[in-house]
Design an enzyme around this catalytic site. Structure first.
Site, PDB file in Angstrom:
ATOM      1  N   GLU A 168       4.178 128.887 -13.732  1.00 19.84           N
ATOM      2  CA  GLU A 168       3.598 128.936 -12.384  1.00 19.84           C
ATOM      3  C   GLU A 168       4.512 129.724 -11.448  1.00 19.84           C
ATOM      4  O   GLU A 168       5.732 129.555 -11.472  1.00 19.84           O
ATOM      5  CB  GLU A 168       3.409 127.523 -11.824  1.00 19.84           C
ATOM      6  N   PHE A 176       4.717 131.063  -7.183  1.00 21.18           N
ATOM      7  CA  PHE A 176       4.066 130.971  -5.870  1.00 21.18           C
ATOM      8  C   PHE A 176       3.989 132.352  -5.244  1.00 21.18           C
ATOM      9  O   PHE A 176       4.846 133.202  -5.515  1.00 21.18           O
ATOM     10  CB  PHE A 176       4.757 129.946  -4.964  1.00 21.18           C
ATOM     11  N   TRP A 207      -1.875 128.998  -4.303  1.00 19.26           N
ATOM     12  CA  TRP A 207      -2.579 129.396  -3.073  1.00 19.26           C
ATOM     13  C   TRP A 207      -1.963 128.602  -1.931  1.00 19.26           C
ATOM     14  O   TRP A 207      -1.978 127.362  -1.968  1.00 19.26           O
ATOM     15  CB  TRP A 207      -4.076 129.064  -3.213  1.00 19.26           C
ATOM     16  N   HIS A 230      -4.971 129.776  -8.382  1.00 18.39           N
ATOM     17  CA  HIS A 230      -5.223 128.505  -7.710  1.00 18.39           C
ATOM     18  C   HIS A 230      -6.159 128.780  -6.542  1.00 18.39           C
ATOM     19  O   HIS A 230      -6.038 129.806  -5.865  1.00 18.39           O
ATOM     20  CB  HIS A 230      -3.922 127.906  -7.158  1.00 18.39           C
ATOM     21  N   GLY A 281      -5.935 120.930  -2.247  1.00 21.02           N
ATOM     22  CA  GLY A 281      -4.900 121.560  -1.424  1.00 21.02           C
ATOM     23  C   GLY A 281      -4.110 120.550  -0.633  1.00 21.02           C
ATOM     24  O   GLY A 281      -4.553 119.425  -0.411  1.00 21.02           O
ATOM     25  N   TYR A 330      -2.234 113.596 -12.082  1.00 19.08           N
ATOM     26  CA  TYR A 330      -0.989 113.008 -11.552  1.00 19.08           C
ATOM     27  C   TYR A 330      -0.542 111.819 -12.399  1.00 19.08           C
ATOM     28  O   TYR A 330      -1.055 110.703 -12.232  1.00 19.08           O
ATOM     29  CB  TYR A 330      -1.223 112.560 -10.094  1.00 19.08           C
ATOM     30  N   PRO A 349      -0.280 110.716  -4.390  1.00 19.44           N
ATOM     31  CA  PRO A 349       0.335 109.846  -3.367  1.00 19.44           C
ATOM     32  C   PRO A 349      -0.668 109.127  -2.470  1.00 19.44           C
ATOM     33  O   PRO A 349      -0.394 108.026  -1.994  1.00 19.44           O
ATOM     34  CB  PRO A 349       1.200 110.814  -2.545  1.00 19.44           C
ATOM     35  N   LYS A 409     -13.798 115.060 -11.933  1.00 22.64           N
ATOM     36  CA  LYS A 409     -13.549 116.523 -11.891  1.00 22.64           C
ATOM     37  C   LYS A 409     -13.890 117.151 -13.244  1.00 22.64           C
ATOM     38  O   LYS A 409     -14.449 118.236 -13.317  1.00 22.64           O
ATOM     39  CB  LYS A 409     -12.088 116.814 -11.526  1.00 22.64           C
ATOM     40  N   GLN A 444       0.927 117.295 -12.358  1.00 22.41           N
ATOM     41  CA  GLN A 444       2.032 117.341 -11.395  1.00 22.41           C
ATOM     42  C   GLN A 444       3.332 117.202 -12.187  1.00 22.41           C
ATOM     43  O   GLN A 444       3.332 116.628 -13.282  1.00 22.41           O
ATOM     44  CB  GLN A 444       1.863 116.173 -10.414  1.00 22.41           C
TER      45      GLN A 444
END
Ligand code: FAD
Length: 312
Positions: A21, A23, A53, A81, A112, A153, A158, A173, A184
């Site tokens: 990954e 950014f 993203w 993303h 997001g 996750y 969270p 999903k 994550q």
């Protein structure tokens, strides 16, 4: 090629995939540096790369530029993303059309983070509420053209009141059309495998790719472990060396190799590395765990050293 096809092919070959990954950068120089890094890291033959993203919504052009370069120039399968934050559906349409135009066939569909400066997430006007709505929207507007990944996750999201409810939403999903899950970051490997068991028991049958973060600096380690379970041996190893950057990186490589080996032994289909746009630690973890061959890398990137490397 869709990532799901790549994962299925690797499974038939008995191979564990690996992916990176990155950014999207904030500056023109950052873009040059990232392109160089992706080009070099592509010689390791990752199965795919992901480009994030930004939740601020200010840099979609940078994300699309990196996606286009990775897919078209470096020829690596790329996953863009795409988030609901600050993205009304007309902007989502534009992003999906631009991704298609550069040959990109994979989207990681996410809700997001909250926009910068906000602590709570809220839906923008004309936008979508949850990642599941984005998965449905992509399927409705583009049919089967895109392969779709979603986030999972192992220690629950969270905001989620319970792990079981979080897994239920994860299943929604997948049922809406996602092909695979990327997790994550985490440090507790047994905890990851317990969570996978719970996902399977809940009827989630698609590939689950664990995401791991090479520890490259003490400050970012501390920032990223908030709310996570970190094995005592990692905490004990890192605290005495916290002001020695080089020692931290070396320890991070040791942790990454150990986690990678344990995940492979546990039978994961692939491993996703949160590179933080840095190369060395991820490459050394891959070499140390046997996922890539050091000599091949030197031949491609440092031909002047290749005869030396072969003799070693
Ligand atoms: P969702 O799946 O929509 O879940 C969000 C919360 O709502 C969870 O608590 C969930 O349990 C709950 N929920 C889900 N569905 C429902 C429902 N139908 N009804 C009620 N509650 C529901 N952020 C970025 O801004 N940009 C990125 O590029 C990015 N990349 C990421 C990559 C990975 C692999 C991961 C794991 C995270 C990434 N994130 C990124 C962070 C992510 O956007 C945040 O964690 C965000 O808060 C949740 O996104 P999600 O897609 O998991 O949301």
């Amino acid at each position: 090629m869709k990532i799901i096809d790549r994962l299925n092919k690797a499974r038939e070959e008995g191979r564990t995939t690996f992916s990176f990954e990155y950014f999207s950068p904030k500056t023109a120089q950052g873009m040059v540096n990232l392109n160089d890094r992706i080009e070099r890291m592509c010689s390791l033959n990752p199965d795919f790369v992901d480009i994030t993203w930004g939740a601020g919504g200010s840099r979609p052009a940078a994300t699309l530029e990196v996606v286009s370069n990775s897919q078209k120039v470096y020829g690596v399968e790329t996953c863009m993303h795409l988030i609901c934050t600050n993205n009304p559906t007309d902007k989502i349409d534009k992003a999906l059309n631009e991704a298609r135009a550069c040959g990109n066939q994979n989207i990681l569909a996410l809700r997001g983070d909250p926009p910068h400066g906000q602590t709570e997430w809220s839906c923008c006007e004309g936008g979508l509420n949850y990642a599941v709505d984005l998965v449905k929207y992509i399927r409705k507007t583009h049919g089967d053209y895109f392969g779709i990944g979603v986030a999972g996750y192992p220690e629950k999201h969270p905001e989620s009141p319970s792990i079981d409810l979080d897994i239920q939403y994860l299943k929604e999903k997948v049922d809406a059309g996602a092909d695979f899950i990327v997790t994550q970051l985490f440090f507790d490997v047994p905890l990851f495998f317990d969570w996978v068991k719970k996902c399977r028991a809940a009827g989630i049958n698609c590939p689950i790719i664990p995401g791991i973060m090479p520890i490259q600096a003490y400050a970012s380690f501390k920032k990223n472990i908030v709310g996570l379970s970190v094995p005592q041996w990692i905490l004990d190893g890192i605290e005495p060396i916290k002001s020695d950057d080089q020692a931290i990186r070396a320890f991070g490589i040791e942790v990454g190799i150990k986690m990678t080996k344990e995940l492979i032994e546990g039978g994961v289909c692939g491993i996703h590395y949160y590179t933080f746009n840095l190369e060395r630690s991820t490459r050394l973890i891959l070499e140390g765990s046997g996922l890539v061959n050091k000599t091949d890398y030197i031949k491609k990137n440092m031909p002047w050293r290749s005869s030396f490397a072969e003799k070693r």
